[in-house]
Design an enzyme around this catalytic site. Sequence first.
Site, PDB file in Angstrom:
ATOM      1  N   SER A 156      -7.534  -2.048  11.978  1.00 57.87           N
ATOM      2  CA  SER A 156      -7.664  -3.359  11.349  1.00 57.87           C
ATOM      3  C   SER A 156      -6.486  -4.227  11.759  1.00 57.87           C
ATOM      4  O   SER A 156      -5.455  -3.722  12.220  1.00 57.87           O
ATOM      5  CB  SER A 156      -7.667  -3.190   9.821  1.00 57.87           C
ATOM      6  OG  SER A 156      -7.530  -4.422   9.154  1.00 57.87           O
TER       7      SER A 156
ATOM      8  N   TYR B 162      -4.918   0.463   1.590  1.00 61.73           N
ATOM      9  CA  TYR B 162      -5.773   0.205   2.747  1.00 61.73           C
ATOM     10  C   TYR B 162      -4.945  -0.087   3.992  1.00 61.73           C
ATOM     11  O   TYR B 162      -5.154   0.502   5.053  1.00 61.73           O
ATOM     12  CB  TYR B 162      -6.713  -0.967   2.463  1.00 61.73           C
ATOM     13  CG  TYR B 162      -7.512  -1.394   3.674  1.00 61.73           C
ATOM     14  CD1 TYR B 162      -8.608  -0.656   4.099  1.00 61.73           C
ATOM     15  CD2 TYR B 162      -7.156  -2.535   4.405  1.00 61.73           C
ATOM     16  CE1 TYR B 162      -9.335  -1.037   5.212  1.00 61.73           C
ATOM     17  CE2 TYR B 162      -7.890  -2.920   5.510  1.00 61.73           C
ATOM     18  CZ  TYR B 162      -8.968  -2.163   5.918  1.00 61.73           C
ATOM     19  OH  TYR B 162      -9.678  -2.536   7.029  1.00 61.73           O
TER      20      TYR B 162
END
Length: 250
Positions: free
Chosen positions: A135, A148
């Site tokens: 990400s 996350y």
Amino acid sequence: MPTALITGASAGIGEAFACLLAEKKLHLVLVARREKRLQSIASEINTRGGSAEILVADLATPEGLTRVQNYILTHPIDLLINNAGFGLYGPTAETNPEKEAEMIRLNVVALTTLTRAALPSMLAKKSGQIIQVGSLASFFPTPYMTGYGATKSFVLHYSEALHREVKGSGVTITALCPGSTKSEFAELTGIRQYRPMTAVEVARQGLLASEQGKSFILPGMNNWLLTFFSRLIPRNWMVAMVARVFRDRS
């Protein structure tokens, strides 16, 4: 026929990978929890002359992860795409600790387990590709998505290090680190996204980077510039800026 195994293949970037690879005439093994959705995607691929099968598994559970691990160990694959994952949004003290543990198992433990299952046979035949979906958050501490961001940082660092370890072996490890992307991720995580890229474009850039032997790819010029300029300011400033952005994205 070369075989590709894609986790998280029932929607978003995983589904986009499946569609693109079907056009390249690879046999696809589609992995996710949602059986009906997987069957629909596989059926469409097979109807169009492609080749796809499904493997229903929840990779956040020991049983599901073992099922896919055993498949890889007994059916050597040419391309592994570790795409399955999810995010958890909110102040850490207020989020569900069991959900956070599940996220870590899926984003980190499942990814490393399947990578280690696929790697020996790829090294033995001196060819193979592994794409790990990280990400934009791989590059920053992410207040309000603390766990996350940490899992995706692991994905990037693990992939870059492994890419170097196997350099010259015929095997390529590539971390794909997209920013905002049109998929179910934002809806399930509970955040707003700004100017998202399409899942197909993200997947296409990931495949190209893997074919070119790159250790990572950051799709989108704006995302690349963001990571570049973040290196030019004090780290505590950068974390404060990220916190400000994420604080009000619900």
